[in-house]
Design an enzyme around this catalytic site. Sequence first.
Site, PDB file in Angstrom:
ATOM      1  N   CYS A 188      22.580  37.843  -5.645  1.00 29.43           N
ATOM      2  CA  CYS A 188      21.758  38.894  -5.041  1.00 29.43           C
ATOM      3  C   CYS A 188      22.345  40.297  -5.158  1.00 29.43           C
ATOM      4  O   CYS A 188      21.632  41.208  -5.586  1.00 29.43           O
ATOM      5  CB  CYS A 188      21.432  38.591  -3.575  1.00 29.43           C
ATOM      6  SG  CYS A 188      21.908  36.990  -2.991  1.00 29.43           S
TER       7      CYS A 188
ATOM      8  N   GLN B   3      22.468  28.831 -10.659  1.00 28.57           N
ATOM      9  CA  GLN B   3      21.219  28.866  -9.888  1.00 28.57           C
ATOM     10  C   GLN B   3      20.091  29.361 -10.774  1.00 28.57           C
ATOM     11  O   GLN B   3      20.294  30.271 -11.576  1.00 28.57           O
ATOM     12  CB  GLN B   3      21.363  29.838  -8.718  1.00 28.57           C
ATOM     13  CG  GLN B   3      22.319  29.373  -7.648  1.00 28.57           C
ATOM     14  CD  GLN B   3      22.366  30.377  -6.508  1.00 28.57           C
ATOM     15  OE1 GLN B   3      22.572  31.563  -6.721  1.00 28.57           O
ATOM     16  NE2 GLN B   3      22.161  29.903  -5.283  1.00 28.57           N
TER      17      GLN B   3
ATOM     18  N   ASP C  45      17.841  31.478 -10.317  1.00 29.30           N
ATOM     19  CA  ASP C  45      17.677  32.455  -9.253  1.00 29.30           C
ATOM     20  C   ASP C  45      16.631  33.505  -9.618  1.00 29.30           C
ATOM     21  O   ASP C  45      16.416  33.774 -10.791  1.00 29.30           O
ATOM     22  CB  ASP C  45      19.027  33.162  -9.062  1.00 29.30           C
ATOM     23  CG  ASP C  45      19.222  33.622  -7.640  1.00 29.30           C
ATOM     24  OD1 ASP C  45      18.292  33.491  -6.841  1.00 29.30           O
ATOM     25  OD2 ASP C  45      20.322  34.115  -7.341  1.00 29.30           O
TER      26      ASP C  45
ATOM     27  N   HIS D 147      14.891  37.303  -7.643  1.00 30.76           N
ATOM     28  CA  HIS D 147      14.642  38.124  -6.461  1.00 30.76           C
ATOM     29  C   HIS D 147      13.354  38.882  -6.669  1.00 30.76           C
ATOM     30  O   HIS D 147      13.144  39.461  -7.725  1.00 30.76           O
ATOM     31  CB  HIS D 147      15.822  39.062  -6.212  1.00 30.76           C
ATOM     32  CG  HIS D 147      17.052  38.309  -5.845  1.00 30.76           C
ATOM     33  ND1 HIS D 147      17.972  37.903  -6.786  1.00 30.76           N
ATOM     34  CD2 HIS D 147      17.471  37.804  -4.664  1.00 30.76           C
ATOM     35  CE1 HIS D 147      18.923  37.210  -6.181  1.00 30.76           C
ATOM     36  NE2 HIS D 147      18.649  37.124  -4.898  1.00 30.76           N
TER      37      HIS D 147
ATOM     38  N   LYS E 196      12.534  30.962   5.901  1.00 26.83           N
ATOM     39  CA  LYS E 196      12.506  30.368   4.558  1.00 26.83           C
ATOM     40  C   LYS E 196      11.637  29.128   4.507  1.00 26.83           C
ATOM     41  O   LYS E 196      11.286  28.547   5.545  1.00 26.83           O
ATOM     42  CB  LYS E 196      13.921  30.011   4.122  1.00 26.83           C
ATOM     43  CG  LYS E 196      14.561  28.931   4.993  1.00 26.83           C
ATOM     44  CD  LYS E 196      15.865  28.426   4.395  1.00 26.83           C
ATOM     45  CE  LYS E 196      16.497  27.367   5.278  1.00 26.83           C
ATOM     46  NZ  LYS E 196      17.690  26.750   4.668  1.00 26.83           N
TER      47      LYS E 196
ATOM     48  N   HIS F 123      14.353  35.939  -1.888  1.00 29.33           N
ATOM     49  CA  HIS F 123      15.298  35.249  -2.748  1.00 29.33           C
ATOM     50  C   HIS F 123      14.708  33.865  -2.998  1.00 29.33           C
ATOM     51  O   HIS F 123      14.269  33.222  -2.062  1.00 29.33           O
ATOM     52  CB  HIS F 123      16.619  35.154  -1.990  1.00 29.33           C
ATOM     53  CG  HIS F 123      17.624  34.261  -2.594  1.00 29.33           C
ATOM     54  ND1 HIS F 123      18.729  34.742  -3.240  1.00 29.33           N
ATOM     55  CD2 HIS F 123      17.700  32.923  -2.661  1.00 29.33           C
ATOM     56  CE1 HIS F 123      19.447  33.723  -3.681  1.00 29.33           C
ATOM     57  NE2 HIS F 123      18.851  32.604  -3.349  1.00 29.33           N
TER      58      HIS F 123
END
Length: 585
Positions: free
Chosen positions: A281, A328, A330, A332, A412, A458
């Site tokens: 992040c 990850q 990932d 954002h 979440k 996220h």
Amino acid sequence: MEEIMAEDKNVSHLDLVRHSMAHVMAEAVLSFFPDAKIAIGPSIENGFYYDFDLSRSLTIEDLDLISDKMKEIIKEGGAFEKKVVSKKEASEIFSNQPYKLELIEALPEVEEISIYTNGAFTDLCRGPHVESASKLNPQSFKLLSVAGAYWRGNENNPMLQRIYGTAWSNPKELRLYLTQLEEIEKRDHRKLGKELDLFSMHEEAGAGLVYWHPNGARIRMEVENFWRAQHYDNGYEMVYTPHVGKSWLWETSGHLDFYKEGMYPKMEMDNADFYAKPMNCPFHIMIYNNSKHSYRDLPCRWAELGTVYRYEKAGALHGLLRVRGFTQDDAHIICTPSQVEDEIVEVLRFSLEMLKAFGFTEYKAYISTKPEKSVGREEDWELATVSLKKAVDREGLEYEIDNGGGAFYGPKIDIKIKDALGREWQLSTIQFDFNLPERFKMAFTDSDGVEKRPFMIHRALLGSIERFFGVLIEHYAGAFPVWLSPEQVRIVPVAEPFFEYAKEVEQLLKKKGIRATADLSDDRMNAKIRVAQTKKIPYALILGENEKSQRSVSMRPRFSRENISMALDEFVDFVRKKVADKETI
RNA sequence: GCCCUUGUAGCUCAGGCGGUAGAGCACCACCAUGGUAAGGUGGGGGUCAACGGUUCAAGUCCGUUCAAGGGCUCCA
């Protein structure tokens, strides 16, 4: 409805059986260890356990003896007799059982305390139990293992010895369960990883760090390529960020304050401290903060297969499922408040689509809401939480809400999938973050010309590539769908005169983008077929005179004894379609 | 991190009471091999996880460390 009731009733009856088994086991253990201090013994999923404080460590042989003794006790068939006593009486009865005394102390003054006696054994227990040991079946339980467990699960407390057992209504159910355990063992990704030469770990090079072998890397490449293509199709951009960052970054993000024990220790260089990243992040935020942003630029959706390093306790490491270095999938999402709802709906839909492509079709969502200690504005939490619920409703997902179970920085959704054996695994996670935008002073200029704080979401769809790979291996039991199989076709010439044709077919398939290998070793064809089968290669092509003269192939799918003849061109189309459709086989 | 168990060839494992290592598969060589799950013969390969100790002598006994497994704990 009636069926469900019946099932529930069955379950609760099983609970009685399991709980009663725990008592019988405690009685058996006490017969061998009269000085044993007993702790607790509940029924659990598939069985029961009981914790003991003993003068010596238990061995596997002890389990056999205890098991035999339990069978004797069951045959005697003594009744489980309930008695209600006062707190004082209870304390006297268990005067030499310190763990029981601790439990009694903790009971409220008014509550009546029940004790159950079966044969020579009396236990503090809320009950209920089966009427008598004769209701238990000596052939439908099995003691499985002995393990260490802290008293009351607290690592500052003494370590007790826990005996795990499984118990069922009848011997048939027990056998079924034991067979299932065997199946789980057969599918173990650590075992298959070795057998199929997918990955390895090396004690001399560091625990919890994964080495992807060519076969595993092939699968990973397919997963990643698909993942990237899907992300571009769904409005994401890819970014790449460094693996280490100076302490400024981690001080600003707050990780050095509240996540330091999860981080690899610092590296010193040029009078500065660097840390390997445990999360991506802050790096994505650096890119965002590199320039001013208008509300017109948002949402930003930035994705990265970002490799992170986290310190996991030695005892927590487990194959690919819990490691110290992982990648990850990932991303954002940085957006305005008015975009939040659409973004969440979209990311959840995208997530399910991705999971479905890998053969997972059963999902369950877990929503975690605001805990007592949290950061961020009340109305932001509200908007975020409502958006999460709406998205879940829109997808018609079954879900549970863990009220107050969210992280301090935002609510979440976690998505768990069910694999081929019905086991749940948590893969996707979608989390709001009200903390980092504040700490890094992220901003966008809104239509009214005022600088405002954007929302940051996220998310990871597969979770980590390593963990996901482990789950995939077990889900497919190593027999990957054609599109993921490291080797899709193994070519087996009947004998040496057909090696040329085998090589020709191999070249042709490779040119068509099919992963094929001709087996030109000096094994006999029977052995070659066997190898293709044990390696779980989707198709073996047997090539001899017939095939050569007709430019055809004799195809034998894995796990099949039948073979299908088809023209070579036809086979190419056949495989390419399987790949394009991501079919299992 | 804690408790218990384990660590012998690339893999799966055998090595009763201490006397410096074995099997099958895999690998290599040679011979054989034309139809759907293992052809034969021979060969190479191990500082018995690492380090330290006891002993005339340690794969074997003791200690420490590392790693793996079963749990507990933790899990931004």
